[in-house]
Each structure stands twice: as structure tokens, then as C-alpha cells.
Design an enzyme around this catalytic site. Structure first.
Site, PDB file in Angstrom:
ATOM      1  N   LYS A 114       0.820  -1.213   0.000  1.00 32.84           N
ATOM      2  CA  LYS A 114       0.000   0.000   0.000  1.00 32.84           C
ATOM      3  C   LYS A 114       0.854   1.262   0.000  1.00 32.84           C
ATOM      4  O   LYS A 114       0.472   2.270  -0.587  1.00 32.84           O
ATOM      5  CB  LYS A 114      -0.953   0.023   1.206  1.00 32.84           C
ATOM      6  CG  LYS A 114      -2.114  -0.926   1.066  1.00 32.84           C
ATOM      7  CD  LYS A 114      -3.242  -0.544   2.014  1.00 32.84           C
ATOM      8  CE  LYS A 114      -4.425  -1.481   1.856  1.00 32.84           C
ATOM      9  NZ  LYS A 114      -5.515  -1.178   2.814  1.00 32.84           N
ATOM     10  N   LYS A 207      -8.845 -10.571  -9.293  1.00 28.94           N
ATOM     11  CA  LYS A 207      -9.887 -10.533  -8.271  1.00 28.94           C
ATOM     12  C   LYS A 207     -10.942  -9.476  -8.601  1.00 28.94           C
ATOM     13  O   LYS A 207     -10.598  -8.416  -9.125  1.00 28.94           O
ATOM     14  CB  LYS A 207      -9.259 -10.165  -6.922  1.00 28.94           C
ATOM     15  CG  LYS A 207      -9.267 -11.293  -5.899  1.00 28.94           C
ATOM     16  CD  LYS A 207      -8.508 -10.917  -4.659  1.00 28.94           C
ATOM     17  CE  LYS A 207      -9.415 -10.372  -3.577  1.00 28.94           C
ATOM     18  NZ  LYS A 207      -8.742 -10.273  -2.281  1.00 28.94           N
ATOM     19  N   LYS A 210     -13.238  -3.334  -6.100  1.00 30.47           N
ATOM     20  CA  LYS A 210     -13.998  -2.084  -6.087  1.00 30.47           C
ATOM     21  C   LYS A 210     -13.309  -1.011  -6.923  1.00 30.47           C
ATOM     22  O   LYS A 210     -13.930  -0.035  -7.311  1.00 30.47           O
ATOM     23  CB  LYS A 210     -14.183  -1.592  -4.650  1.00 30.47           C
ATOM     24  CG  LYS A 210     -12.870  -1.267  -3.939  1.00 30.47           C
ATOM     25  CD  LYS A 210     -13.140  -0.666  -2.566  1.00 30.47           C
ATOM     26  CE  LYS A 210     -11.923  -0.032  -1.955  1.00 30.47           C
ATOM     27  NZ  LYS A 210     -10.872  -0.892  -1.517  1.00 30.47           N
TER      28      LYS A 210
END
Ligand code: TRP
Length: 344
Positions: A114, A207, A210
Site C-alpha cells: 500500500k 480478483k 472495487k
């Protein structure tokens, strides 16, 4: 003496909850609430480890709460609340900041991903995030934590923190007559395996996410019947008929994903789905999947829209949940203060 069994889990309030969140996490949570004491949190304090527009954050907290309820989490049975309303999370997180070691956090792969290349510019909160997650769980002395594969390392850290706290303060814990196994349980992960991993409808090797720029890659929980049907019809497939055996799905990621979605929505195995559809063309299979997906998901979207339209009722549910969460967290936090040697 064993610890009382209790389930804790949480989801970040970010927009676009989708089928992957439902099949990958929520279905399990709903199952667990039937037999165990469960606490389900909207982890808004985790969300701000990267900047969130305030109005978007408020909306997302209500939307995730609405999704919890629309999917079947029952606020009468489980404790449903948002993290920032129960200050004990932050209070215990500070103590854990002083228990966890830099070396432990430096090993966290999610932080590395991240923070990316510009690590100097990542927030301190993003770095300390796993300590807050440990506090979320342990402030309730929860014993079972349903999480995805990606959170396994954070859960191991929570166990390490619990163990070190129990060890560092062994005498103070014993002197106060707490559980002879230590003050904190070592929480068990209930890992949601790759069997329920929902992949993108546009690319069966990625995957469902969002943040995918194509809305056709995912079924959002807020999608209405038309949108759900459209997305299933347009989902990528390959040219062959469906196999009769599960092994035949190998190397056919899109086929495997759609069969997996069908199986999960219908509560049966992939093989059971192939017993029915083996040899069929995708056109026939997709028609059945449209019906199933619309029947299972459209009512969730409808209920979410109904709930979100009445924010004050969601806020009341969250306040009630926070009161019930605090009733468990406060005595535990007081005990921690005594153990550490604070005066209160
Ligand atoms: N870190 C988790 C995620 O991103 C969310 C989370 C925060 C959580 N605190 C938790 C999950 C405690 C389980 C238990 O998915």
C-alpha cells in the site's frame, strides 16, 4: 480456564461493496451469528489511514452498515457498530503501539504494497494499522476472526501482540486474578479460502475489485435487477461447453469463476453445478445464472437503497451497537489500565 468464545470482524467503509465482499466474507459472518456471539465493525478509523473525503466517508460508513443489514446481519443478534464511536479501540491501540516491535511491523507485506515506492510519504497510521486491528479484536477478547487470506499476516501479528502482552505483564495479570492463560486470548483466524474468491467478470485471473475502472467487472451490491442481468450476460466466457467434471475447469478461469459464483449463490458445490450444467453452452448456463443472481442479489440492493434513504435510522442502529460494544470493551480496557499500572 478457557476464554469465552466470541467472533469479531470488520470491513472498511469504502464505496462499491460487491459480490466478492458478499460471497467472500458476509455469507460466513451471517452463518457465524447463528451459533456464536458476534461483533461486526465498520472500521472507519482504518479507512482514514489513507485520505478520505469527509462527505464520502460519512456516506460509505452508512452504506456499509446498510449492506451488513441488507445481507442478513441482524443488529438484534450481533453487535453492529462503527469503530470511531468506541474510543476503547484507540485507547488499546496505543498500548499495543508500545507492545508491538518495529521489526514486526516492518515485515507486514500489506504495508509495503500500500505504501508503494513513496514510503516516506505514507501516513504513520498506515504503518501502525495492524496494531489498531489487534486492538479491535482484543479489546473484546475475541477468540475467532473470520478474514480473507490477505489479512492472515495481520492476525498473526495480533496473536504475537496478545502473547507478548500476556508475557510482559504476567505478574500483574496473575496478581489481579485474571485467566491463568493470560489476559488476552490468542485469536484464531477463520480463513475464507480461495474457494470463495470471486474474480472479475471481465478477466477471470483478476480478483473482483472495487477499484476496477470497468463497472462491468463486478456486481455491486447496490445494482438493481437490470444491471445484475446485464453484467452476467456480458461476462467474459470461452468458446467451449461447460465440462462435466470440476477438473475440466482448470485453465478456464472465466468458466471456473462463473460456476463458482453459481455454486456460492446457490449454496452447493461446483461439482453439483456441473452435474446439472455439464455439456451445456454458456448461453443456457448464463440464463440460469441471471435468474439466480437476480433472485439472490436484487433484494439486497433494494433493501440497501431503502436503508440508505433513511440515514437517521442507520445512525440509531450504529449508536445502539456502539453502546453494546462499549459495555464489553470498557471493563476490558479498565483491566488493561490496571495491569499496565495506570491510575484511573
Ligand atoms: N484490516 C481488515 C481489512 O482490510 C479490516 C479489519 C480491521 C479487521 N480490523 C479488523 C478485520 C479486525 C478483522 C478483525 O480487511
Amino acid at each position: 480456564m478457557a476464554f469465552q468464545e466470541r467472533v469479531f470482524s470488520g470491513m472498511q467503509p469504502t464505496g462499491n461493496l460487491h459480490l466478492g465482499n458478499y460471497l467472500g466474507a458476509m455469507i460466513r459472518w451471517i452463518e457465524l451469528q447463528k451459533s456464536m456471539d458476534c461483533i461486526y465493525c465498520v472500521v472507519d478509523m482504518h479507512a482514514i489511514t489513507v485520505f478520505q473525503d469527509p462527505a464520502d466517508l460519512t456516506r460509505a460508513i452508512r452504506e456499509v452498515t446498510a449492506a451488513y443489514i441488507a445481507c442478513g446481519l441482524d443488529p438484534a443478534r450481533s453487535v453492529i457498530f462503527n469503530q470511531s464511536q468506541v474510543a476503547e479501540h484507540a485507547e488499546l491501540a496505543w498500548v499495543f503501539n508500545c507492545v508491538a516491535r518495529l521489526g514486526w511491523l516492518n515485515r507486514m507485506t500489506q504495508f509495503k504494497e500500500k505504501a508503494g515506492k513513496d514510503r516516506e510519504n505514507a501516513s504513520v497510521g498506515l504503518y501502525a494499522y495492524p496494531n489498531l486491528m489487534a486492538a479491535d479484536i482484543l479489546v473484546y477478547r475475541a477468540t475467532h476472526v473470520p478474514v480473507g487470506e490477505d489479512q492472515k499476516q495481520h492476525l498473526e501479528l495480533a496473536r504475537d501482540i496478545a502473547q507478548k502482552f500476556n508475557g510482559d505483564f504476567r505478574q500483574a495479570i496473575a496478581a489481579r486474578g485474571h485467566n491463568s492463560d493470560g489476559f488476552f486470548p490468542l485469536p484464531e483466524p477463520l480463513i475464507q479460502g480461495p474457494a470463495t474468491r470471486v474474480m472479475s467478470l471481465r478477466d477471470g485471473t483478476k480478483k473482483m475489485s472495487k477499484s476496477d475502472p470497468s463497472d462491468y467487472s463486478r456486481i455491486n451490491l447496490t445494482d438493481d435487477a437490470d444491471a445484475i442481468a446485464q453484467k452476467v450476460r456480458k461476462a467474459k466466457t470461452d468458446a467451449d461447453a461447460l465440462p462435466s467434471e470440476e477438473a475440466g475447469l482448470k485453465g478456464r478461469p472465466e468458466a471456473e469463476n462463473l460456476v463458482g459464483i453459481f455454486a456460492a449463490l446457490d449454496g452447493r458445490t461446483k461439482q453439483a453445478v456441473l452435474d446439472q450444467f455439464g455439456g451445456a453452452q454458456f448461453s443456457a448456463f448464463k440464463a440460469a445464472l441471471v435468474d439466480l443472481a437476480v433472485a439472490r442479489l436484487a433484494p439486497i440492493g433494494e433493501e440497501m437503497r431503502r436503508l440508505v434513504a433513511d440515514p437517521s435510522s442507520i445512525d440509531a442502529i450504529l449508536r445502539d451497537g456502539a453502546d453494546r460494544a462499549r459495555a464489553i470493551a470498557r471493563p476490558n480496557m479498565d483491566a488493561v489500565k490496571d495491569i499496565v499500572g495506570f491510575i484511573r
